[in-house]
Design a protein around this motif. Structure first.
Motif, PDB file in Angstrom:
ATOM      1  N   PRO A   1       0.818  -1.379  -0.228  1.00  0.00           N
ATOM      2  CA  PRO A   1       0.084  -0.418  -0.364  1.00  0.00           C
ATOM      3  C   PRO A   1       0.966   1.126   0.400  1.00  0.00           C
ATOM      4  CG  PRO A   1      -0.354  -0.699   2.447  1.00  0.00           C
ATOM      5  CD  PRO A   1       0.972  -2.310   1.125  1.00  0.00           C
ATOM      6  N   GLN A   2       1.851   0.730   0.033  1.00  0.00           N
ATOM      7  CA  GLN A   2       2.891   2.722   1.198  1.00  0.00           C
ATOM      8  C   GLN A   2       3.618   2.693  -0.997  1.00  0.00           C
ATOM      9  OE1 GLN A   2       2.967  -0.399   2.360  1.00  0.00           O
ATOM     10  NE2 GLN A   2       3.671  -0.213   4.361  1.00  0.00           N
ATOM     11  N   LEU A   3       3.333   2.102  -1.266  1.00  0.00           N
ATOM     12  CA  LEU A   3       3.739   1.900  -3.092  1.00  0.00           C
ATOM     13  C   LEU A   3       3.218   2.184  -4.071  1.00  0.00           C
ATOM     14  CD1 LEU A   3       7.138   0.079  -2.506  1.00  0.00           C
ATOM     15  CD2 LEU A   3       6.236   2.619  -2.074  1.00  0.00           C
ATOM     16  N   LYS A   4       2.017   2.325  -3.441  1.00  0.00           N
ATOM     17  CA  LYS A   4       0.423   2.009  -4.217  1.00  0.00           C
ATOM     18  C   LYS A   4       0.544   3.038  -5.821  1.00  0.00           C
ATOM     19  CE  LYS A   4      -4.007   3.092  -3.366  1.00  0.00           C
ATOM     20  NZ  LYS A   4      -4.544   3.010  -3.248  1.00  0.00           N
TER      21      LYS A   4
ATOM     22  N   ASP B   1      15.023   4.398  -6.332  1.00  0.00           N
ATOM     23  CA  ASP B   1      14.212   3.706  -7.096  1.00  0.00           C
ATOM     24  C   ASP B   1      12.686   4.188  -6.320  1.00  0.00           C
ATOM     25  OD1 ASP B   1      14.892   1.783  -4.731  1.00  0.00           O
ATOM     26  OD2 ASP B   1      14.136   0.722  -5.890  1.00  0.00           O
ATOM     27  N   ILE B   2      12.137   4.564  -5.306  1.00  0.00           N
ATOM     28  CA  ILE B   2      11.169   4.234  -5.385  1.00  0.00           C
ATOM     29  C   ILE B   2      10.920   6.035  -4.848  1.00  0.00           C
ATOM     30  CG2 ILE B   2      10.616   1.718  -4.655  1.00  0.00           C
ATOM     31  CD1 ILE B   2      11.685   2.540  -1.662  1.00  0.00           C
ATOM     32  N   ALA B   3      11.705   6.475  -5.394  1.00  0.00           N
ATOM     33  CA  ALA B   3      10.973   7.625  -4.958  1.00  0.00           C
ATOM     34  C   ALA B   3      10.413   8.403  -4.984  1.00  0.00           C
ATOM     35  CB  ALA B   3      12.520   8.339  -4.686  1.00  0.00           C
ATOM     36  N   SER B   4       9.679   9.466  -4.432  1.00  0.00           N
ATOM     37  CA  SER B   4       8.611  10.055  -5.538  1.00  0.00           C
ATOM     38  C   SER B   4       7.068   9.140  -5.596  1.00  0.00           C
ATOM     39  CB  SER B   4       8.744  11.574  -6.163  1.00  0.00           C
ATOM     40  OG  SER B   4      10.061  11.466  -5.865  1.00  0.00           O
ATOM     41  N   LYS B   5       7.497   7.902  -4.884  1.00  0.00           N
ATOM     42  CA  LYS B   5       6.067   6.705  -4.870  1.00  0.00           C
ATOM     43  C   LYS B   5       5.550   6.721  -3.694  1.00  0.00           C
ATOM     44  CE  LYS B   5       8.930   5.010  -9.097  1.00  0.00           C
ATOM     45  NZ  LYS B   5      10.197   3.940 -10.148  1.00  0.00           N
ATOM     46  N   GLY B   6       5.568   7.841  -3.668  1.00  0.00           N
ATOM     47  CA  GLY B   6       4.535   7.319  -2.083  1.00  0.00           C
ATOM     48  C   GLY B   6       4.186   8.600  -1.552  1.00  0.00           C
ATOM     49  N   ALA B   7       2.962   8.965  -0.830  1.00  0.00           N
ATOM     50  CA  ALA B   7       2.524  10.273  -0.495  1.00  0.00           C
ATOM     51  C   ALA B   7       3.180  10.560   0.800  1.00  0.00           C
ATOM     52  CB  ALA B   7       1.448   9.943   0.267  1.00  0.00           C
TER      53      ALA B   7
ATOM     54  N   ALA C   1       8.984 -10.912  11.376  1.00  0.00           N
ATOM     55  CA  ALA C   1       9.703  -9.456  11.789  1.00  0.00           C
ATOM     56  C   ALA C   1      10.603  -8.595  10.918  1.00  0.00           C
ATOM     57  CB  ALA C   1      10.456 -10.334  12.957  1.00  0.00           C
ATOM     58  N   ILE C   2      11.495  -9.419  10.718  1.00  0.00           N
ATOM     59  CA  ILE C   2      11.609  -8.398   8.580  1.00  0.00           C
ATOM     60  C   ILE C   2      10.520  -7.580   7.939  1.00  0.00           C
ATOM     61  CG2 ILE C   2      13.110  -8.634   7.144  1.00  0.00           C
ATOM     62  CD1 ILE C   2      15.136 -11.229   8.315  1.00  0.00           C
ATOM     63  N   GLU C   3       9.500  -8.444   7.078  1.00  0.00           N
ATOM     64  CA  GLU C   3       8.524  -8.332   6.529  1.00  0.00           C
ATOM     65  C   GLU C   3       7.257  -7.504   7.334  1.00  0.00           C
ATOM     66  OE1 GLU C   3       7.985 -12.439   4.459  1.00  0.00           O
ATOM     67  OE2 GLU C   3       6.881 -11.913   5.698  1.00  0.00           O
ATOM     68  N   LYS C   4       7.666  -7.162   8.815  1.00  0.00           N
ATOM     69  CA  LYS C   4       6.742  -6.108   9.037  1.00  0.00           C
ATOM     70  C   LYS C   4       7.415  -4.886   9.126  1.00  0.00           C
ATOM     71  CE  LYS C   4       3.109  -8.606  11.939  1.00  0.00           C
ATOM     72  NZ  LYS C   4       2.844  -9.130  13.786  1.00  0.00           N
ATOM     73  N   ALA C   5       9.238  -4.720   9.569  1.00  0.00           N
ATOM     74  CA  ALA C   5       9.979  -3.940   9.569  1.00  0.00           C
ATOM     75  C   ALA C   5      10.040  -3.098   8.292  1.00  0.00           C
ATOM     76  CB  ALA C   5      10.966  -4.643  10.146  1.00  0.00           C
ATOM     77  N   VAL C   6       9.996  -3.632   7.087  1.00  0.00           N
ATOM     78  CA  VAL C   6      10.400  -3.499   5.825  1.00  0.00           C
ATOM     79  C   VAL C   6       8.506  -2.617   5.650  1.00  0.00           C
ATOM     80  CG1 VAL C   6      10.035  -3.300   3.346  1.00  0.00           C
ATOM     81  CG2 VAL C   6      12.000  -5.059   5.305  1.00  0.00           C
ATOM     82  N   GLU C   7       7.725  -3.065   6.191  1.00  0.00           N
ATOM     83  CA  GLU C   7       6.416  -1.958   6.385  1.00  0.00           C
ATOM     84  C   GLU C   7       6.484  -1.078   6.369  1.00  0.00           C
ATOM     85  OE1 GLU C   7       3.021  -3.529   4.996  1.00  0.00           O
ATOM     86  OE2 GLU C   7       3.175  -5.275   4.903  1.00  0.00           O
TER      87      GLU C   7
ATOM     88  N   GLY D   1      13.597  -4.111  -6.965  1.00  0.00           N
ATOM     89  CA  GLY D   1      14.699  -3.413  -6.783  1.00  0.00           C
ATOM     90  C   GLY D   1      13.523  -3.535  -4.641  1.00  0.00           C
ATOM     91  N   MET D   2      12.605  -4.287  -5.442  1.00  0.00           N
ATOM     92  CA  MET D   2      11.661  -4.664  -3.571  1.00  0.00           C
ATOM     93  C   MET D   2      11.045  -6.616  -4.021  1.00  0.00           C
ATOM     94  SD  MET D   2      10.880  -2.179  -1.962  1.00  0.00           S
ATOM     95  CE  MET D   2       9.633  -2.929  -0.783  1.00  0.00           C
ATOM     96  N   LEU D   3      11.171  -7.037  -4.302  1.00  0.00           N
ATOM     97  CA  LEU D   3      11.304  -8.627  -5.293  1.00  0.00           C
ATOM     98  C   LEU D   3      12.215  -9.469  -4.471  1.00  0.00           C
ATOM     99  CD1 LEU D   3       8.957  -8.587  -8.303  1.00  0.00           C
ATOM    100  CD2 LEU D   3       8.554  -7.783  -5.479  1.00  0.00           C
ATOM    101  N   PRO D   4      11.695 -10.418  -3.633  1.00  0.00           N
ATOM    102  CA  PRO D   4      12.272 -11.568  -3.238  1.00  0.00           C
ATOM    103  C   PRO D   4      12.813 -12.342  -3.751  1.00  0.00           C
ATOM    104  CG  PRO D   4      10.877 -11.475  -1.709  1.00  0.00           C
ATOM    105  CD  PRO D   4      10.792  -9.854  -2.896  1.00  0.00           C
ATOM    106  N   SER D   5      13.509 -13.510  -4.059  1.00  0.00           N
ATOM    107  CA  SER D   5      12.910 -14.675  -4.454  1.00  0.00           C
ATOM    108  C   SER D   5      13.491 -15.625  -3.318  1.00  0.00           C
ATOM    109  CB  SER D   5      13.937 -14.470  -5.629  1.00  0.00           C
ATOM    110  OG  SER D   5      15.019 -14.720  -5.917  1.00  0.00           O
TER     111      SER D   5
END
Length: 382
Positions: free
Chosen positions: A112-115, A350-356, A333-339, A266-270
């Motif tokens: 939601p932060q990068l919608k 790479d994700i600058a200016s892509k959130g409010a 815990a890691i996933e919540k910390a990233v959010e 730059g946001m996607l893991p595997s």
């Protein structure tokens, strides 16, 4: 509990982002009472420079002796003129085959932060989502050790033609299908087999095997789709998908397409997984060998400049804890910390200016983003 992790930083930004992931892993270990022992290994272009080959034999053996492998990225223009068998990318293929990791899980979720970063219109997202939300959450399960990338290849004697062969066995198809069904069972219980069965004989074999395996999972809806249609549907209606299972080549292409929809690769893991090792049991569960890496490349043009996004690698570390070690609370815990870090407005370029509501002070580099995740980790509860 003590775990061993092979670190393969690789080339370009690989060392930059892997270092930040290790910092987060160590913080998780301190919080939850685990010890992670690291073995740093050479693979890719840096291994070519040091040893003359992309995957030295001792690298593979050392990796196999660990519980899991965390990789940064390999490759770069420096090595592009080398023959195919000496290219840095051969290290990836060799690690995948040598470790026996045949199922590549690539999640693609619109946070939601990068919608605002998603190129698809909000009403289009809403129309395809089962709950009418302007988002999507899908998982691509890519077969990783067969198909075109591992088939017979070559060139004609006169050099005027070349060939690559797609070969699949029923065993290879069945095991990755079962990995997909296991994933779908804890998600929305929908699985789509993506192929090109109207043209390719190997794809027709995929459908035959799927038709035999699907009845064993009656609570999961199984559908089929041609790969060209799937590529279109990912843009037209991504919310319709839950789990996609497909071949090596198709999975490689479709997962990169899906990454663009999330705002940044730059946001996607595997996670690349093999079978559980019943001879290696920790916390009462067999350890599953896995190779974990961000799906982005080595980006040599920004290496060492403190601008790379480390979040995909940090999230890959979360997958490592979940799938190889069975440490679900630690992964969450890691996933919540990233959010939470994104909620606080932190962004790499790479994700600058892509959130409010962002301010200039919130645009940070690799190291600062890693520190922001560490700070958020202290605040999250699981």
């Amino acid at each position: 509990m003590t775990y061993s992790i092979a670190l393969v930083p690789g080339d370009g930004i690989g060392p930059d982002v892997v270092h930040q992931a290790v910092e987060v892993l160590d913080a998780v270990g301190d919080r939850f009472g685990h010890t992670f022992n690291y073995v740093e290994l050479l693979a890719g272009g840096c291994a070519i420079d040091a040893t003359g080959e992309p995957l030295p034999a001792d690298t593979l053996e050392a990796a196999k002796s660990c519980d899991a492998v965390l990789l940064g990225a390999v490759g770069g223009p420096k090595w592009e003129t080398l023959p195919g068998h000496l290219r840095p990318e051969r290290a990836l293929l060799g690690l995948r085959a040598g470790l026996g990791v045949y199922a590549n899980l690539r999640p693609a979720r619109l946070l939601p932060q990068l919608k605002e970063a998603c190129p698809i219109k909000e009403d289009v997202l809403t129309a395809s989502h089962p709950e009418g939300k302007a988002t999507f959450d899908l998982l691509i399960v890519r077969e990783l050790t067969g198909g075109l990338y591992f088939g017979e290849r070559g060139r004609s004697s006169d050099g005027e033609s070349a060939f690559d062969t797609e070969t699949y066995s029923k065993t290879e198809i069945e095991r990755v299908l079962r990995a997909g069904y296991r994933a779908a069972a804890v998600r929305r219980k929908k699985l789509c087999v993506v192929d090109k069965a109207n043209v390719l004989e190997s794809s027709r074999l995929w459908r035959e095997v799927a038709a035999r395996v699907a009845p064993e999972y009656p609570d999961i809806e199984t559908t089929y789709m041609y790969v060209d249609n799937c590529a279109m549907q990912l843009v037209r209606a991504p919310g319709q998908f839950d789990v996609i299972v497909t071949s090596n080549l198709f999975g490689d292409i479709l997962s990169d397409e899906a990454s663009v929809l999330t705002g940044s690769i730059g946001m996607l893991p595997s996670a690349s997984l093999g079978d559980p090792d019943t001879s290696n049991v920790k916390n009462g569960k067999p350890v599953t060998m896995g190779l974990y890496e961000p799906i982005h490349g080595s980006a040599p043009d920004i290496a060492g400049q403190d601008v790379a996004n480390p979040l995909a690698t940090i999230l890959s570390a979360a997958l490592l804890l979940r799938y190889s070690f069975g440490l679900e609370k630690e992964a969450q815990a890691i996933e919540k910390a990233v959010e939470l870090t994104l909620d606080r407005g932190y962004r790499t370029k790479d994700i600058a200016s892509k959130g409010a509501g962002l301010t200039k002070e919130k645009i940070v580099g690799t190291v600062a983003m890693g520190k922001a995740v560490l700070e958020a980790l202290e605040a999250v509860s699981v």
